[in-house]
Write a protein that holds these residues in place. Structure first.
Motif, PDB file in Angstrom:
ATOM      1  N   VAL A  85       0.797  -1.147  -0.079  1.00 11.16           N
ATOM      2  CA  VAL A  85      -0.140   0.053  -0.100  1.00 11.16           C
ATOM      3  C   VAL A  85       0.620   1.215   0.051  1.00 11.16           C
ATOM      4  O   VAL A  85       0.553   2.212  -0.627  1.00 11.16           O
ATOM      5  CB  VAL A  85      -1.038   0.052   1.238  1.00 11.16           C
ATOM      6  N   ALA A  86       1.648   1.398   0.928  1.00 18.33           N
ATOM      7  CA  ALA A  86       2.694   2.576   1.029  1.00 18.33           C
ATOM      8  C   ALA A  86       3.206   2.633  -0.226  1.00 18.33           C
ATOM      9  O   ALA A  86       3.503   3.977  -0.805  1.00 18.33           O
ATOM     10  CB  ALA A  86       3.511   2.356   2.213  1.00 18.33           C
ATOM     11  N   PRO A  87       4.153   1.808  -0.946  1.00 20.07           N
ATOM     12  CA  PRO A  87       4.726   1.930  -2.011  1.00 20.07           C
ATOM     13  C   PRO A  87       3.924   2.387  -3.162  1.00 20.07           C
ATOM     14  O   PRO A  87       4.318   3.425  -3.961  1.00 20.07           O
ATOM     15  CB  PRO A  87       5.485   0.610  -2.358  1.00 20.07           C
ATOM     16  N   ILE A  88       2.620   1.884  -3.232  1.00 16.98           N
ATOM     17  CA  ILE A  88       1.857   2.446  -4.504  1.00 16.98           C
ATOM     18  C   ILE A  88       1.523   3.739  -4.148  1.00 16.98           C
ATOM     19  O   ILE A  88       1.404   4.600  -5.000  1.00 16.98           O
ATOM     20  CB  ILE A  88       0.542   1.290  -4.200  1.00 16.98           C
ATOM     21  N   LEU A  89       1.110   4.274  -2.860  1.00 13.24           N
ATOM     22  CA  LEU A  89       0.810   5.395  -2.819  1.00 13.24           C
ATOM     23  C   LEU A  89       1.944   6.642  -3.173  1.00 13.24           C
ATOM     24  O   LEU A  89       1.873   7.682  -3.688  1.00 13.24           O
ATOM     25  CB  LEU A  89       0.563   5.827  -0.937  1.00 13.24           C
ATOM     26  N   VAL A  90       3.136   6.048  -2.680  1.00  9.71           N
ATOM     27  CA  VAL A  90       4.353   6.906  -2.998  1.00  9.71           C
ATOM     28  C   VAL A  90       4.627   6.991  -4.629  1.00  9.71           C
ATOM     29  O   VAL A  90       4.667   7.846  -5.160  1.00  9.71           O
ATOM     30  CB  VAL A  90       5.614   6.479  -2.233  1.00  9.71           C
TER      31      VAL A  90
END
Lengths: 325, 179, 738
Positions: free
Chosen positions: A295-300
């Motif tokens: 999730v975090a990488p995709i948001l980044v």
């Protein structure tokens, strides 16, 4: 009642520059994003190797240079689509103009390819190399392939440093290109170069963290991603402060991001969704309070693309003629 | 002594008729939808305390041209008299120059290259004046060599109050407006 | 390094590469190191001088032709009007020549008039048909039943045809709708009209006073050139205008006068100038009569009185009067151009004429010069028509405009309406180059007349609205494709100019002289056009003055030697008034029962909340003639309505809003954009005349902007010469729901 009312009419209606600049569409933010990701990957892979003094362990890290080549090629494809005189594309390589960040970028892009190829070949472990050598389609080129592996190994140190240097150059030059344009009030800042580089690093780390990495690799990526995001937030704050305190020109520059058309996108996709939330998630993960997820990488990554889209659009919507001087 | 071509626009006489903009378009086959030269009408104040000025604008042929600096192929270059020209054969249409111009003076020609006012250098080299200067019915436009102290433009700049557009951009423009 | 074959090839290759790059570079720089800039290739292989018809000034131009195509048009340095420079419209000539909407073939109407349904026919068929119909009109009603309307220099051939045919019912909107009143005012005062080009010595004036004239937006080339020269020499302007015009922007004094009150201001100025003895005593004594009566008339026309009427402070009136008088005799009060405003326009023209006389400006340097015209003999052997036509019917029975000296175009229109109170009705119209549905106020009457006529012929270049109502449409070649008669003008210096074809007529268009001659032949009037080629006609006329077509072709113009044009240079003015003097007091007017001295009447106020509609020009267009020109449209492609910014805010209207104007009679315009501006008084609005085309054939102009004529349903008729004042319409503004 406005005491000094000014009416300005112009007989120029060039749609590329009136009422605002409309020259760069989706192609440029897409290239900036992909180029930034590749730059980040190059820097991070180099740092990984320099830090641990060993070649990449996970398959993802080994093959990443080739992923980068594909992404970069897609990005350059977007750049090519933007050109209005495509038949003259070779002219980028018939000259080197030292005052032009774009010229620097063109040559850096060309230099990146052989470096990534050698970086990737050198990263592949022995079992992978043997597996490659046994592949039917590669049988005819097995001798040059062997020669390439030897070259990659013998130049390993140089390629790692080259990857670091070219990655920094690739990541920063686009920011420099925009940042040195005095005419575009929404870009003209010394923060742009470092901002784009940092964003490239954070998106590069995010890309790598989408894959299964070796434990130490994962740990280092998480740390560097977190640092990059934090620095990026600081740089964005610095950008907004410099605009807000920058007199009439700065007011126009800041307006788009802080009260104008691009404000909602900027704050939601870039700042909150693309930086603050993933930063928080990373910190929690680092403390063991949360599990690693995509999730975090995709948001980044989304935030990185959005940052470039917003900045490219909002910068084009700024011009000296808006000062009404 | 190398030449430094410049233009001086006398706003005291200019009536904003736009003959300059159209003569330029005819002389240079400027494609529809774009103008190399244009007229800006500025009115300040509140009725009945009003002031008005017409500014005949074009590329300012800057001495420190941002467009030349940013061009990656050398297509945008300095030619005779410091005039900034675009070599059509070298232009890739990347448009960095358009973005870098503080005066939004450039456009993309349908053929793919970037184009703009050339101070009618082809006419100047044949001993004629730029098309806009030649047509102006109020004789508000003046063209010449700033490095020649006796040229019309030099004399005008010495004897009358003048300004340039957006000097804060730092590009050292060479089109001057007499008040 | 050992030099072996491989090294040699390497070195050779590098050298060859260097040569491949270096040799072309060297060649480019061979001309003394100079790199030639790319030439756009618009210079012509041929450069042909002629004169322009984009407006009616007739500036000399040079047309560049390259491989049969006109690439650009520039000013002719030899021509006294253009002096090598052009207004924007002149440059736009190719936009007319290559307008894809041009009339291409003769047309005969096949459906109801106005539906714009035509059949293309040959010239023979069209001309035969016109001749046949005109012949039968002549037989049935007499030749006077034909009215001939012309506007433009090429109309001269058709005026000749009208005279030969036997009608005196000729007119142009340029008179009663435009400059007629000021010319009559000048004739009454000085015995001669103002003229076109006006004999104003602007370049030598020290103070130029403009009453409503918007020189600079009214882009008469030479006048604007002179204005600029005057400014260079330190001249100053006094501009009296409800709108902050371009001229007002350069003025020392801008007086935003209440519309319709100019006469009050002029009388008050004269009151000050006479009262304070600032007028040119010697000049008035020598050249004028009626001063005492004038002085008596001015006694109660005080600045305080005028201040109430005009809205201009009394102190300013006094100050500007002194300023204007202080510059005499080089103090020029300009009589304007289109003067048909409030219905008392001849009297306003008289006030200006009288003021110029008090300043001693007429006949003096910096005022009005006294030009002589070159004398170019008429073509010999053209007989005088023996038939004496009945009096024209441009004035209704019982009405007399005693000083009208040209046909009243709107009067001819009115005399075509069924039931018109005239001596005889008009039954046919021949219209050359004037778009009557947009040119004449009370447009509904024009349409009614067009529907009622037996026969309508239209000669034009573009499918303007008038062509849609015609029975026969004849496509004329543009000014760039034809010869016209010689233009002989009184100017400083006087000159004779040639209009000659620059390119062959496009499509099936024909020059006006040919159309007129072919019609004449078919009507049995061939004797009045006794030449086969117009070049013979021109050659003959030129030879009679010692020149030739070849001679004038070189520069396009023959200029007379410089002559004295001022009283200071010894010219003795020939004042063609009954008293042979400048008539400050006009006995002629008194004898006709009209005011011998200008009097002021307060203008009517409009309905509450409405704005008085003012119209005018923009420098890049010539009313409805040029609004289809795609080249000119690059800088101006629609009109808008100027509304005072404060009033717009009060009405909840924003800059750029699409609005419709509705006048006191309920008439409406098409939608047009609103321009909220500080440049106009709160009680009036302004729009440029010439937009709002509805003709299907004008594919570019159709639907752009709005037509002010639509809301000029009311006119006030000038009792002296019958002019139609249109600034008496009031409009309110309605926003169009997007």
């Amino acid at each position: 009642m406005n005491p000094v009312y000014t009416e300005v009419l112009s007989t120029r209606h060039n749609h590329l520059v009136d009422p605002g600049l409309h020259i760069w569409g989706w192609e440029i933010p897409v290239y900036l994003f992909l180029g930034g990701v590749v730059a980040g990957v190059m820097v991070l892979l180099a740092l990984l190797e320099l830090r641990r003094n060993r070649r990449p362990v996970s398959a993802a890290a080994q093959w990443m240079p080739f992923v980068a080549i594909v992404l970069l090629s897609l990005g350059m494809g977007a750049l090519f689509l933007d050109l209005d005189f495509k038949a003259h594309v070779y002219r980028f390589y018939a000259a080197f103009e030292p005052t032009s960040p774009m010229s620097w970028g063109a040559w850096i892009l060309i230099a990146v390819y052989p470096v990534l190829v050698l970086l990737g070949l050198g990263a592949l472990d022995d079992s992978t190399r043997q597996w490659l050598g046994k592949l039917r389609p590669l049988k005819p080129v097995s001798r040059p392939l062997g020669w390439a592996f030897r070259l990659a190994d013998s130049t390993r140190r140089g390629m790692v440093w080259a990857s670091l240097a070219l990655g920094v150059g690739l990541g920063a030059y686009t920011g420099l290109l925009l940042g040195t344009m005095v005419a575009r009030l929404g870009w003209n800042s010394g923060v742009m170069g470092p901002l784009f580089l940092t964003s490239g690093i954070s998106t590069g780390a995010a890309l790598m963290m989408l894959f299964h990495l070796e434990h130490e690799e994962e740990h280092l990526m998480l740390r560097w991603d977190t640092v990059a995001i934090a620095v990026e937030l600081l740089l964005l704050a610095a950008l907004l402060v410099s605009f807000s305190t920058g007199g009439a020109t700065g007011e126009i520059a800041a307006h788009n991001l802080m009260g104008g058309r691009f404000t909602p996108w900027f704050w939601s996709l870039v700042v909150v969704g693309g930086l603050i939330v993933p930063l928080t998630m990373n910190l929690l993960e680092a403390r063991g309070r949360a599990r690693a997820s995509v999730v975090a990488p995709i948001l980044v990554l989304v935030g990185g693309l959005a940052l470039r889209a917003v900045l490219v659009a909002s910068g084009q919507a700024t011009a000296f003629h808006m000062l009404g001087g | 002594m190398t030449k430094r071509y410049a233009m001086v626009v006398d706003t005291r006489k200019c009536v904003g008729c736009k003959a300059c903009a159209l003569a330029c378009a005819a002389e240079n086959n400027v494609p529809q939808g774009f103008m190399r030269s244009w007229v800006v009408e500025e009115t300040r104040g509140v009725f009945p305390e009003l002031r008005q000025q017409f500014l005949s604008e074009r590329c300012n042929q800057c001495s420190e041209a941002a467009c030349v600096e940013v061009c990656p192929t050398g297509a945008s270059h300095f030619a005779e008299g410091g005039v900034v020209l675009v070599d059509h054969n070298k232009c890739t249409g990347c448009k960095a120059c358009i973005a870098s111009c503080p005066y939004d003076a450039r456009y993309v020609h349908p053929a793919g290259y970037v184009d703009k006012c050339t101070f009618c250098l082809h006419r100047v080299q044949a001993g004629k004046e730029p098309a806009c200067v030649e047509v102006c019915p109020t004789r508000s436009l003046h063209f010449g060599d700033r490095n020649d102290p006796e040229s019309e433009v030099s004399v005008l700049l010495r004897t009358r109050k003048s300004k340039v557009l957006h000097p804060e951009a730092g590009t050292e423009p060479n089109v001057f407006f007499l008040e | 390094m050992r030099v072996n074959r491989r090294t040699f090839i390497k070195i050779g290759g590098v050298a060859a590469g260097a040569a491949a790059v270096g040799i072309p570079l060297a060649a480019q720089h061979a001309g003394g190191g100079r790199v030639l800039a790319l030439d756009p290739g618009t210079d012509g292989d041929e450069v042909v001088p002629t004169f322009c018809e984009m407006c009616f000034w007739k500036c000399g131009v040079l047309a560049h032709v390259r491989q049969g195509r006109v690439t650009k048009i520039v000013g002719n340095p030899e021509h006294p009007l253009s002096r090598g420079r052009l207004c924007p419209r002149g440059t736009g000539g190719p936009g007319l020549l290559y307008d894809p909407d041009r009339l291409k073939k003769p047309l005969i109407r096949r459906d109801k008039r106005g539906t714009q349904v035509f059949e293309e026919v040959s010239w023979d068929e069209a001309l035969d048909h016109v001749a046949e119909r005109l012949g039968s009109i002549k037989n049935k009603y007499g030749p006077e039943a034909l009215a001939v309307f012309t506007h433009g220099f090429g109309g001269s051939w058709f005026n000749k045809l009208a005279a030969a045919y036997g009608t005196r019912n000729t007119g142009a909107p340029g008179y009663a709708q435009c400059r007629g009143s000021r010319d009559v005012a000048w004739e009454l005062t000085y015995g001669c009209p103002v003229g076109s080009p006006e004999a104003t010595d602007i370049e030598n004036a020290r103070v130029l006073t403009l009453i409503g004239s918007h020189l600079g937006e009214n882009m008469h080339n030479t006048q604007v050139q002179e204005l600029a020269r005057a400014i260079d020499k330190g001249a100053e302007l006094v501009v009296v205008d409800p709108r902050f015009s371009v001229a007002a922007g350069k003025a020392r004094y801008w007086l935003p006068i209440k519309p319709g009150t100019d006469i009050a201001l002029l009388l008050a100025w004269m009151h000050v100038i006479v009262g304070e003895k600032l007028y040119d005593r010697d000049y008035v004594d020598k050249y004028a009569v009626g001063f005492d009566k004038l002085a008596e008339h001015l006694v109660d026309k005080t600045p305080e009185w005028a201040a109430v009427e005009t809205g201009i402070q009394a102190g300013t009136i006094v100050e500007t009067a002194r300023f204007i008088a202080g510059a005499r005799p080089a103090s020029l009060v300009h009589p304007g151009r289109r003067a048909a405003w409030y219905g008392n326009d001849t009297q306003r023209g008289r006030a200006i004429a009288i003021l110029d006389a008090l300043l001693g400006a007429w006949g003096r340097k910096g005022g009005f010069y006294l030009p002589a015209a070159m004398s170019v003999p008429a073509y010999p052997g053209i007989p005088e028509p023996t038939y004496k036509p009945k009096d024209p019917v441009d004035m209704p029975l019982g009405t007399v405009f005693p000083f009208a000296d040209e046909g009243l175009a709107h009067g001819l229109r009115d005399a075509s309406l069924p039931g018109a109170k005239v001596a005889y009705l008009l039954k046919a119209w021949f219209v050359y180059g004037t778009n009557l549905p947009m040119a004449l106020p009370e447009p509904k009457k024009t349409i009614e007349a067009l529907k009622a006529l037996d026969f309508v012929v239209s000669v034009d270049v573009l499918p303007t609205e008038i062509t849609g109502w015609a029975d026969v449409v004849l496509p004329e070649a543009t000014y760039l494709e034809r010869f016209d008669d010689l233009h002989v003008a009184p100017f400083k210096p006087s000159y004779t100019a040639l209009r000659q074809p620059v390119v062959e007529p496009m499509y099936d268009s024909k020059p006006g002289w040919w159309i007129a001659r072919e019609l004449a032949k078919r009507l049995g009037l061939g004797d009045y056009f006794p030449f086969e080629h117009v070049e013979d006609y021109l050659e003959k006329r030129l030879s009679l003055m010692g020149s030739s077509l070849d001679d004038i072709r070189v520069k396009g113009v023959l200029t007379a030697p410089k002559q004295p044009i001022y009283i200071e240079e010894g010219v003795v003015p020939d004042i063609a008034t009954p008293s042979k003097k400048i008539e400050l007091f006009s006995q002629q007017l008194a004898d006709a029962g009209l005011d011998p001295l200008p009097t002021y009447t307060r203008p009517d106020a409009g309905p509450p909340g409405s704005f008085r509609l003012l119209t005018g020009r923009t420098p890049t267009q010539t009313f409805s003639r040029t609004t289809n020109n795609r080249f000119l449209a690059r800088v101006y492609d629609t009109n808008d309505v100027w509304v005072n910014a404060g009033r717009a805010r009060e009405l909840g209207l924003a800059n750029g809003d699409l609005v419709v104007l509705v006048n006191q009679d309920g008439a409406r315009t098409a939608p047009l954009p609103l321009r909220a501006t500080e440049r106009i008084r709160p009680d009036c609005v302004f729009m440029v005349h010439g937009y709002g085309h509805t003709s299907k054939g004008l594919k570019f102009a159709r639907g752009r902007g709005a037509c002010d004529t639509d809301v000029c349903t009311k006119t006030r008729i000038d009792p002296v010469m019958g002019g139609t004042a249109v600034n008496v319409n009031f409009v309110r503004i309605e926003r169009v729901s997007a």
